[in-house]
Design a protein around this motif. Structure first.
Motif, PDB file in Angstrom:
ATOM      1  N   PRO A  36       0.823  -1.210   0.000  1.00  0.00           N
ATOM      2  CA  PRO A  36       0.000   0.000   0.000  1.00  0.00           C
ATOM      3  C   PRO A  36       0.858   1.261   0.000  1.00  0.00           C
ATOM      4  CG  PRO A  36       0.138  -0.860   2.226  1.00  0.00           C
ATOM      5  CD  PRO A  36       0.984  -1.768   1.359  1.00  0.00           C
ATOM      6  N   THR A  37       0.592   2.177  -0.914  1.00  0.00           N
ATOM      7  CA  THR A  37       1.321   3.435  -0.976  1.00  0.00           C
ATOM      8  C   THR A  37       0.340   4.593  -1.108  1.00  0.00           C
ATOM      9  OG1 THR A  37       1.567   3.379  -3.390  1.00  0.00           O
ATOM     10  CG2 THR A  37       3.314   2.334  -2.082  1.00  0.00           C
ATOM     11  N   ILE A  38       0.847   5.797  -0.869  1.00  0.00           N
ATOM     12  CA  ILE A  38       0.006   6.983  -1.011  1.00  0.00           C
ATOM     13  C   ILE A  38       0.808   8.101  -1.648  1.00  0.00           C
ATOM     14  CG2 ILE A  38       0.527   7.726   1.362  1.00  0.00           C
ATOM     15  CD1 ILE A  38      -2.312   8.939   1.438  1.00  0.00           C
ATOM     16  N   TYR A  39       0.203   8.767  -2.625  1.00  0.00           N
ATOM     17  CA  TYR A  39       0.748   9.970  -3.257  1.00  0.00           C
ATOM     18  C   TYR A  39      -0.149  11.128  -2.852  1.00  0.00           C
ATOM     19  CZ  TYR A  39       3.284   6.853  -6.540  1.00  0.00           C
ATOM     20  OH  TYR A  39       4.095   5.899  -7.104  1.00  0.00           O
ATOM     21  N   LEU A  40       0.464  12.239  -2.455  1.00  0.00           N
ATOM     22  CA  LEU A  40      -0.316  13.390  -2.015  1.00  0.00           C
ATOM     23  C   LEU A  40      -0.071  14.573  -2.944  1.00  0.00           C
ATOM     24  CD1 LEU A  40      -2.181  14.572   0.189  1.00  0.00           C
ATOM     25  CD2 LEU A  40      -0.113  15.264   1.427  1.00  0.00           C
ATOM     26  N   TYR A  41      -1.160  15.125  -3.487  1.00  0.00           N
ATOM     27  CA  TYR A  41      -1.084  16.250  -4.418  1.00  0.00           C
ATOM     28  C   TYR A  41      -1.899  17.418  -3.859  1.00  0.00           C
ATOM     29  CZ  TYR A  41       0.375  12.612  -7.747  1.00  0.00           C
ATOM     30  OH  TYR A  41       1.019  11.572  -8.368  1.00  0.00           O
ATOM     31  N   SER A  42      -1.309  18.600  -3.913  1.00  0.00           N
ATOM     32  CA  SER A  42      -2.021  19.806  -3.488  1.00  0.00           C
ATOM     33  C   SER A  42      -2.324  20.661  -4.709  1.00  0.00           C
ATOM     34  CB  SER A  42      -1.183  20.612  -2.492  1.00  0.00           C
ATOM     35  OG  SER A  42      -1.082  19.929  -1.270  1.00  0.00           O
ATOM     36  N   SER A  43      -3.540  21.153  -4.790  1.00  0.00           N
ATOM     37  CA  SER A  43      -3.896  22.045  -5.892  1.00  0.00           C
ATOM     38  C   SER A  43      -3.292  23.413  -5.614  1.00  0.00           C
ATOM     39  CB  SER A  43      -5.415  22.159  -6.017  1.00  0.00           C
ATOM     40  OG  SER A  43      -5.976  22.667  -4.822  1.00  0.00           O
ATOM     41  N   ASN A  44      -2.880  24.089  -6.671  1.00  0.00           N
ATOM     42  CA  ASN A  44      -2.346  25.445  -6.536  1.00  0.00           C
ATOM     43  C   ASN A  44      -3.043  26.345  -7.549  1.00  0.00           C
ATOM     44  OD1 ASN A  44      -1.010  24.958  -9.064  1.00  0.00           O
ATOM     45  ND2 ASN A  44       0.626  23.918  -7.941  1.00  0.00           N
ATOM     46  N   ASP A  45      -2.586  27.568  -7.661  1.00  0.00           N
ATOM     47  CA  ASP A  45      -3.266  28.530  -8.538  1.00  0.00           C
ATOM     48  C   ASP A  45      -3.272  28.080  -9.994  1.00  0.00           C
ATOM     49  OD1 ASP A  45      -3.754  30.126  -6.389  1.00  0.00           O
ATOM     50  OD2 ASP A  45      -2.004  31.420  -6.690  1.00  0.00           O
ATOM     51  N   VAL A  46      -2.199  27.352 -10.384  1.00  0.00           N
ATOM     52  CA  VAL A  46      -2.127  26.889 -11.766  1.00  0.00           C
ATOM     53  C   VAL A  46      -2.974  25.644 -11.955  1.00  0.00           C
ATOM     54  CG1 VAL A  46      -0.580  26.000 -13.555  1.00  0.00           C
ATOM     55  CG2 VAL A  46       0.163  27.883 -12.069  1.00  0.00           C
ATOM     56  N   ALA A  47      -2.899  24.743 -10.974  1.00  0.00           N
ATOM     57  CA  ALA A  47      -3.551  23.447 -11.140  1.00  0.00           C
ATOM     58  C   ALA A  47      -5.021  23.466 -10.744  1.00  0.00           C
ATOM     59  CB  ALA A  47      -2.806  22.394 -10.319  1.00  0.00           C
ATOM     60  N   ALA A  48      -5.440  24.450  -9.959  1.00  0.00           N
ATOM     61  CA  ALA A  48      -6.804  24.436  -9.430  1.00  0.00           C
ATOM     62  C   ALA A  48      -7.803  24.833 -10.508  1.00  0.00           C
ATOM     63  CB  ALA A  48      -6.908  25.375  -8.226  1.00  0.00           C
ATOM     64  N   THR A  49      -7.931  23.991 -11.487  1.00  0.00           N
ATOM     65  CA  THR A  49      -8.891  24.209 -12.558  1.00  0.00           C
ATOM     66  C   THR A  49     -10.015  23.192 -12.441  1.00  0.00           C
ATOM     67  OG1 THR A  49      -7.669  22.733 -14.024  1.00  0.00           O
ATOM     68  CG2 THR A  49      -7.056  25.054 -14.062  1.00  0.00           C
ATOM     69  N   ALA A  50     -10.972  23.314 -13.313  1.00  0.00           N
ATOM     70  CA  ALA A  50     -12.142  22.438 -13.233  1.00  0.00           C
ATOM     71  C   ALA A  50     -11.797  20.985 -13.487  1.00  0.00           C
ATOM     72  CB  ALA A  50     -13.198  22.912 -14.227  1.00  0.00           C
ATOM     73  N   ALA A 106      -4.658  18.397   2.932  1.00  0.00           N
ATOM     74  CA  ALA A 106      -3.359  17.811   2.635  1.00  0.00           C
ATOM     75  C   ALA A 106      -2.438  17.904   3.849  1.00  0.00           C
ATOM     76  CB  ALA A 106      -2.729  18.519   1.433  1.00  0.00           C
ATOM     77  N   ASP A 107      -2.501  18.989   4.596  1.00  0.00           N
ATOM     78  CA  ASP A 107      -1.677  19.121   5.799  1.00  0.00           C
ATOM     79  C   ASP A 107      -2.060  18.081   6.841  1.00  0.00           C
ATOM     80  OD1 ASP A 107      -0.212  21.214   4.771  1.00  0.00           O
ATOM     81  OD2 ASP A 107      -1.499  22.776   5.654  1.00  0.00           O
ATOM     82  N   ASP A 108      -3.338  17.745   6.939  1.00  0.00           N
ATOM     83  CA  ASP A 108      -3.768  16.693   7.860  1.00  0.00           C
ATOM     84  C   ASP A 108      -3.165  15.350   7.461  1.00  0.00           C
ATOM     85  OD1 ASP A 108      -5.390  18.403   9.372  1.00  0.00           O
ATOM     86  OD2 ASP A 108      -7.100  18.100   8.029  1.00  0.00           O
ATOM     87  N   LYS A 141     -10.621  18.154   1.462  1.00  0.00           N
ATOM     88  CA  LYS A 141     -11.353  19.390   1.777  1.00  0.00           C
ATOM     89  C   LYS A 141     -10.681  20.620   1.184  1.00  0.00           C
ATOM     90  CE  LYS A 141     -12.708  22.108   5.847  1.00  0.00           C
ATOM     91  NZ  LYS A 141     -12.658  22.160   7.344  1.00  0.00           N
ATOM     92  N   CYS A 142      -9.341  20.610   1.132  1.00  0.00           N
ATOM     93  CA  CYS A 142      -8.578  21.768   0.663  1.00  0.00           C
ATOM     94  C   CYS A 142      -8.505  21.859  -0.851  1.00  0.00           C
ATOM     95  CB  CYS A 142      -7.165  21.701   1.232  1.00  0.00           C
ATOM     96  SG  CYS A 142      -6.240  20.238   0.686  1.00  0.00           S
ATOM     97  N   GLY A 143      -9.026  20.850  -1.550  1.00  0.00           N
ATOM     98  CA  GLY A 143      -8.921  20.819  -3.001  1.00  0.00           C
ATOM     99  C   GLY A 143      -7.823  19.902  -3.494  1.00  0.00           C
ATOM    100  N   GLY A 144      -6.991  19.403  -2.574  1.00  0.00           N
ATOM    101  CA  GLY A 144      -5.943  18.466  -2.951  1.00  0.00           C
ATOM    102  C   GLY A 144      -6.468  17.061  -3.148  1.00  0.00           C
ATOM    103  N   VAL A 145      -5.562  16.162  -3.488  1.00  0.00           N
ATOM    104  CA  VAL A 145      -5.933  14.779  -3.782  1.00  0.00           C
ATOM    105  C   VAL A 145      -4.934  13.837  -3.124  1.00  0.00           C
ATOM    106  CG1 VAL A 145      -5.932  13.030  -5.622  1.00  0.00           C
ATOM    107  CG2 VAL A 145      -7.186  15.159  -5.927  1.00  0.00           C
ATOM    108  N   ALA A 146      -5.449  12.780  -2.529  1.00  0.00           N
ATOM    109  CA  ALA A 146      -4.628  11.669  -2.048  1.00  0.00           C
ATOM    110  C   ALA A 146      -4.876  10.483  -2.967  1.00  0.00           C
ATOM    111  CB  ALA A 146      -4.974  11.315  -0.613  1.00  0.00           C
ATOM    112  N   LEU A 147      -3.819   9.997  -3.605  1.00  0.00           N
ATOM    113  CA  LEU A 147      -3.920   8.837  -4.491  1.00  0.00           C
ATOM    114  C   LEU A 147      -3.352   7.633  -3.758  1.00  0.00           C
ATOM    115  CD1 LEU A 147      -4.418   7.464  -7.249  1.00  0.00           C
ATOM    116  CD2 LEU A 147      -2.125   8.228  -7.930  1.00  0.00           C
TER     117      LEU A 147
END
Length: 431
Positions: A36-50, A106-108, A141-147
């Protein structure tokens, strides 16, 4: 981090199948469970699109990747002729779960240690005797993604797993313009000889079976980090040409023996998986897809490991690696072919005389860019076996060059291991 109040809500669960017809056959293998692994991605001003982590785009890219990595779309089965475990390459697909975490940022997620709780929240729960690959995309909740990913270790070792994630993410990011390297699925390259022959030195070098038992007390999981500068000092202390793996493993082994207060005459054992791709003649293709790792072992009196200079301990480890030549690898393959292996996933913890170290150093952990940036964090989602340590790149996605240690150890010893670890690193920096 206390997480019992957190829940993840599953929004969708489906299977992604190869986008084109793939071979249908059985691939023989050994017995292990999912990693089991986890990748954590945070949305930013560039990536936070629809379309940030658009599920349809992810699925389409996975379907394309599964054409080349078709064993991951199969199922674990038993060969009717010899009763051996095999992957049934039937194209039934990889499990794809979409979830929502309304109370987690993502910080959590960064505050979690590898644990059953982290795995429960972000990695699909599947039986060890079924699906080869399962992923869960959790929107935070913050708009990020955990894969979260669960890839059966019988299908691929770490190098092969990262190759798949590189390919999947490349198709997602670049589409038809993606440049990918195809995997090699020729399992006959690791076929036993006829007749089999086991070199006497093989059983002194390889660890064919691990002794596990119920833990005598509570276990603790801790994550330690070593900076790039401290790694350089440690390698210098161990002598010129010492690899990061040998230097860090020597440090951890010595600290563990001291903290555990092993009897001086007891037999201390270190085991670690080694990649055999370039140890064979001719070498395996660099993109060989499968589990091309064998466990090597180093054994010594506990007093020697505890009192020797670190360079000598590192030399013992390096010696085991250097002895792994084509003959020993072939002997190990023959041994595993003849040995009667247990079909059940191993359970329990290691005796305190034993230490297992798995290295992902130098692996492309942070290359999974699906088009919205590299992950901020990539980690093992769970480490639950006492005496097991993972070495990982501590890049934070920015190439800092440090090392992260994911350690599961006896709770009564973990603080002393930490004290010894950083005391010896500080001493190495002064030398």
């Amino acid at each position: 981090m206390k997480s019992m109040d957190f829940e993840v809500r599953v929004v969708e669960s489906s299977f992604v199948t190869p986008s084109e017809p793939a071979p249908r056959k059985g691939l023989w293998l050994a017995n292990q469970g999912h990693t089991p692994t986890i990748y954590l991605y945070s949305s930013n001003d560039v990536a936070a699109t629809a379309d940030f982590f658009d599920v349809a785009r992810l699925k389409e890219a996975m379907a394309r990747a599964l054409v080349a990595f078709y064993p991951l779309a199969g199922r674990l089965g038993i060969n009717n002729d010899d009763g051996r475990m095999e992957i049934s390459c039937n194209g039934e697909g990889a499990l794809f779960v979409v979830a929502q975490a309304d109370d987690l940022t993502a910080d959590d997620v960064k505050k979690f240690k590898p644990s059953p709780e982290l795995r429960r929240l972000f990695v699909p729960l599947i039986e060890s005797s079924s699906i080869m690959l399962a992923v869960q995309v959790t929107f935070l909740k913050c708009g990020g993604v955990a894969l979260g990913t669960a890839l059966h270790h019988v299908a691929a070792d770490a190098l092969s797993a990262f190759h798949f994630f590189q390919t999947w993410s490349a198709f997602c990011k670049h589409g038809d313009r993606a440049t990918v390297e195809l995997p090699c699925h020729d399992r006959t390259l690791l076929r036993a000889r006829s007749p089999p022959a086991v070199h006497p030195d093989a059983l002194l070098t390889f660890y064919p079976k691990h002794v596990l038992s119920s833990p005598s007390g509570p276990l603790a999981v801790q994550v330690f980090t070593i900076s790039k500068d401290r790694i350089a000092s440690l390698k210098h202390l161990c002598g010129g040409g010492t690899s990061t793996f040998c230097a860090v493993s020597a440090l951890v082994w010595q600290c563990t023996c001291l903290a555990r207060r092993l009897p001086p005459d007891s037999e201390a054992r270190l085991a670690f998986p080694a990649d055999l791709r370039h140890r064979m003649s001719p070498p395996l293709p660099s993109r060989y897809f499968g589990n091309a790792m064998f466990w090597l072992g180093v054994t010594s009196a506990a007093r020697d490991i505890a009192t020797e200079v670190l360079g000598s301990v590192a030399g013992r480890i390096r010696g085991a690696v250097d002895r792994m030549d084509d003959e020993l690898v072939r002997s190990a393959i023959d041994y595993f072919e003849m040995a009667e292996m247990d079909s059940r996933p191993p359970r329990g913890t290691l005796p305190q005389t034993d230490l297992h170290i798995t290295s992902w150093l130098g692996r492309p952990q942070y290359d999974a860019d699906f088009g919205w940036g590299k992950p901020e964090l990539m980690s093992l989602a769970e480490n639950h076996r006492g005496g097991v340590v993972f070495l990982m790149n501590d890049d934070d996605g920015a190439g800092s060059g440090g090392v992260r240690l994911l350690m599961c150890m006896e709770a009564v010893n973990i603080k002393e291991i930490e004290r010894l670890l950083y005391a010896k690193l500080a001493l190495a920096a002064c030398c």
